[in-house]
Design a protein around this motif. Structure first.
Motif, mmCIF file in Angstrom:
data_model
loop_
_atom_site.group_PDB
_atom_site.id
_atom_site.type_symbol
_atom_site.label_atom_id
_atom_site.label_comp_id
_atom_site.label_asym_id
_atom_site.label_seq_id
_atom_site.Cartn_x
_atom_site.Cartn_y
_atom_site.Cartn_z
ATOM 1 N N GLY A 30 -6.286 10.883 6.050
ATOM 2 C CA GLY A 30 -5.111 11.693 6.371
ATOM 3 C C GLY A 30 -3.981 11.408 5.400
ATOM 4 O O GLY A 30 -3.836 10.292 4.891
ATOM 5 N N LEU A 31 -3.152 12.435 5.152
ATOM 6 C CA LEU A 31 -2.093 12.326 4.133
ATOM 7 C C LEU A 31 -0.682 12.347 4.744
ATOM 8 O O LEU A 31 0.281 12.780 4.128
ATOM 9 C CB LEU A 31 -2.252 13.454 3.091
ATOM 10 C CG LEU A 31 -3.318 13.219 2.015
ATOM 11 C CD1 LEU A 31 -4.737 13.291 2.568
ATOM 12 C CD2 LEU A 31 -3.186 14.203 0.870
ATOM 13 N N ASP A 60 -7.078 15.444 5.586
ATOM 14 C CA ASP A 60 -6.294 16.074 6.647
ATOM 15 C C ASP A 60 -4.813 16.111 6.287
ATOM 16 O O ASP A 60 -4.213 15.068 5.996
ATOM 17 C CB ASP A 60 -6.487 15.289 7.950
ATOM 18 C CG ASP A 60 -5.679 15.883 9.094
ATOM 19 O OD1 ASP A 60 -6.086 16.950 9.599
ATOM 20 O OD2 ASP A 60 -4.648 15.297 9.470
ATOM 21 N N GLN A 192 -7.973 16.982 17.712
ATOM 22 C CA GLN A 192 -7.465 15.801 16.998
ATOM 23 C C GLN A 192 -6.473 15.061 17.901
ATOM 24 O O GLN A 192 -5.296 15.407 17.948
ATOM 25 C CB GLN A 192 -6.800 16.232 15.675
ATOM 26 C CG GLN A 192 -6.419 15.047 14.811
ATOM 27 C CD GLN A 192 -5.803 15.420 13.457
ATOM 28 O OE1 GLN A 192 -4.732 14.963 13.105
ATOM 29 N NE2 GLN A 192 -6.504 16.244 12.687
ATOM 30 N N PHE A 220 -6.989 10.312 15.387
ATOM 31 C CA PHE A 220 -5.978 9.865 14.420
ATOM 32 C C PHE A 220 -5.324 8.559 14.849
ATOM 33 O O PHE A 220 -5.365 8.191 16.023
ATOM 34 C CB PHE A 220 -4.944 10.952 14.131
ATOM 35 C CG PHE A 220 -3.939 11.290 15.207
ATOM 36 C CD1 PHE A 220 -4.064 12.447 15.949
ATOM 37 C CD2 PHE A 220 -2.832 10.476 15.435
ATOM 38 C CE1 PHE A 220 -3.120 12.789 16.912
ATOM 39 C CE2 PHE A 220 -1.875 10.814 16.390
ATOM 40 C CZ PHE A 220 -2.028 11.972 17.141
ATOM 41 N N LYS A 231 -2.511 -7.371 8.977
ATOM 42 C CA LYS A 231 -1.242 -7.473 8.247
ATOM 43 C C LYS A 231 -0.057 -7.943 9.081
ATOM 44 O O LYS A 231 0.913 -8.439 8.540
ATOM 45 C CB LYS A 231 -0.925 -6.169 7.534
ATOM 46 C CG LYS A 231 -0.465 -5.080 8.411
ATOM 47 C CD LYS A 231 -0.071 -3.823 7.645
ATOM 48 C CE LYS A 231 -0.023 -3.961 6.153
ATOM 49 N NZ LYS A 231 -0.445 -2.757 5.483
ATOM 50 N N ILE A 295 -8.258 7.995 9.196
ATOM 51 C CA ILE A 295 -7.417 6.863 8.792
ATOM 52 C C ILE A 295 -6.285 7.316 7.865
ATOM 53 O O ILE A 295 -6.362 8.367 7.237
ATOM 54 C CB ILE A 295 -8.236 5.777 8.047
ATOM 55 C CG1 ILE A 295 -8.894 6.346 6.775
ATOM 56 C CG2 ILE A 295 -9.267 5.157 8.971
ATOM 57 C CD1 ILE A 295 -9.327 5.300 5.757
#
Ligand code: NAP
Length: 342
Positions: A30-31, A60, A192, A220, A231, A295
């Motif tokens: 995904g962007l 996406d 989604q 998503f 992290k 992702i």
């Protein structure tokens, strides 16, 4: 000059999307973040190359991804033209409309006016004649569902979208949308929703409904925007989504309770010889209704690590029971307003 890897289809897993004949990669990219004008285009390009080389054929987008809104589509369009122009038929590109995109009464929600104008704008920004999937990005309580679904039907009949989908609709609204479109001869390909070890709302009824209706599912934020990685086990890194100001991942979501869960899940991942990110993705993919995990990434290395989830997808019953102790709702579902509309 980019030449895609010859081995790009060697290891990726492809799943049929619901009862359709369309296959999606088990991991899609995904962007939403890191493809807008405020970030490096060279890094965005490297991420698209790495993804495609690993067999990720599905990208996406949405009208409003950036920032600024629209710039992720424009940058993706540049990368397509520069590097992937000859590969359009190997790519599955989606976009959406529903959230705030332009000023005035026609720039958000679910009217026919907004959805169809937005799709035209998206196609222009990406330099495409059609998208593979066009989504209603959220349920609109003030527009008749027939109108929103009618706009999806028009996009489908015009050939501007090969398939249509819904995002963050409740089980009940999904069934109604499906019934409206079915009566018009248009299948709902895909839903989604958000879904992760810290956000399990879809398990209540949505996944059963999607399974019953033969609609595919692409989940998503399967890493809870990065919380389900290693992290945040120590201090919050400055260059992380939570470390940056004004992003969608507020530091406030990293509560003591959530951090305890994340640490415990990290230990379980270790016993499975996976990273926490990999276990989080394998865990979402354990349900038969799930077609793909969607992702996000900020580097090519993250994409490589995440695709490694596919090397270890099986869970024992004991592992699942142990995970259930910590995979509990962490109050992180930012999209509940749409899916709470029953
Ligand atoms: P996510 O996969 O849960 O989170 C991605 C972020 O986690 C990355 O940007 C990166 O953030 C961090 N990350 C990823 N892999 C990592 C790794 N291996 N190790 C350490 N950190 C890692 O997904 P998301 O970005 O929230 O959403 C994914 C896509 O879903 C979006 O791009 C969009 O296409 C779609 N989406 C749709 C909706 C909707 O309403 N339909 C809403 C949200 C998202 P850092 O910057 O911290 O490195």
């Amino acid at each position: 000059m980019y030449t895609p890897s010859e081995h790009r289809y060697d290891t990726m897993l492809y799943n049929y999307c619901g009862t359709s004949g369309l296959k999606l990669p088990a991991v899609s990219l995904g962007l939403w973040h890191n493809f807008g004008d405020i970030t490096s285009l060279a890094n965005a390009r490297a991420m698209i190359h790495t993804a495609f080389d690993l067999g990720i054929t599905h990208f996406d987008l949405a009208n409003n991804y950036g920032p600024p809104a629209g710039s992720a589509e424009s940058n993706f369009g540049k990368i397509l033209a520069q590097d992937l122009g000859g590969y359009r038929d190997e790519l599955l590109i989606s976009t959406k409309a529903g959230y705030d995109m332009w000023s005035g009464p026609y720039g958000e929600w679910g009217s026919r006016k907004y959805l169809l104008a937005s799709l035209d704008q998206s196609l222009k920004r990406m330099g495409l004649e059609y998208v593979d999937i066009f989504y209603s990005h959220r349920f609109d309580p003030n527009t008749p569902l027939e109108e929103t679904m009618g706009a999806l039907e028009t996009a489908y009949r015009q050939g501007k979208a090969l398939y249509v989908g819904l995002s963050s609709y409740s089980a009940k609204k999904t069934r109604q949308a499906h019934d409206i479109l079915k009566a018009r001869g248009v299948p709902v390909l895909i839903h989604q929703p958000s879904y992760s070890m810290l956000n399990r709302w879809v398990e209540e009824s949505l996944l059963d409904t999607l399974g019953e209706l033969g609609i595919g599912t692409i989940c998503f934020s399967p890493l809870a925007q990065g919380m389900l990685t290693d992290k945040y086990l120590g201090a919050i890194p400055e260059e992380s989504r939570a470390g940056k100001e004004g992003t969608s991942l507020s530091k406030a979501l990293l509560t003591e309770e959530n951090l305890k869960r994340i640490k415990a899940l990290n230990e379980i991942a270790r016993t499975r010889k996976q990273s926490l990110a990999q276990m989080a993705l394998s865990w979402v993919l354990r349900r038969k209704e799930i077609t793909s995990v969607l992702i996000g990434a900020s580097s090519p290395e993250q994409i490589k690590e995440n695709v490694g989830a596919l090397d270890h997808l099986i869970f024992t019953d004991d592992e699942l029971k142990e995970i259930d102790k910590y995979a509990q709702d962490g109050n992180i579902n930012l999209w509940a307003r749409s899916s709470d509309e029953k």
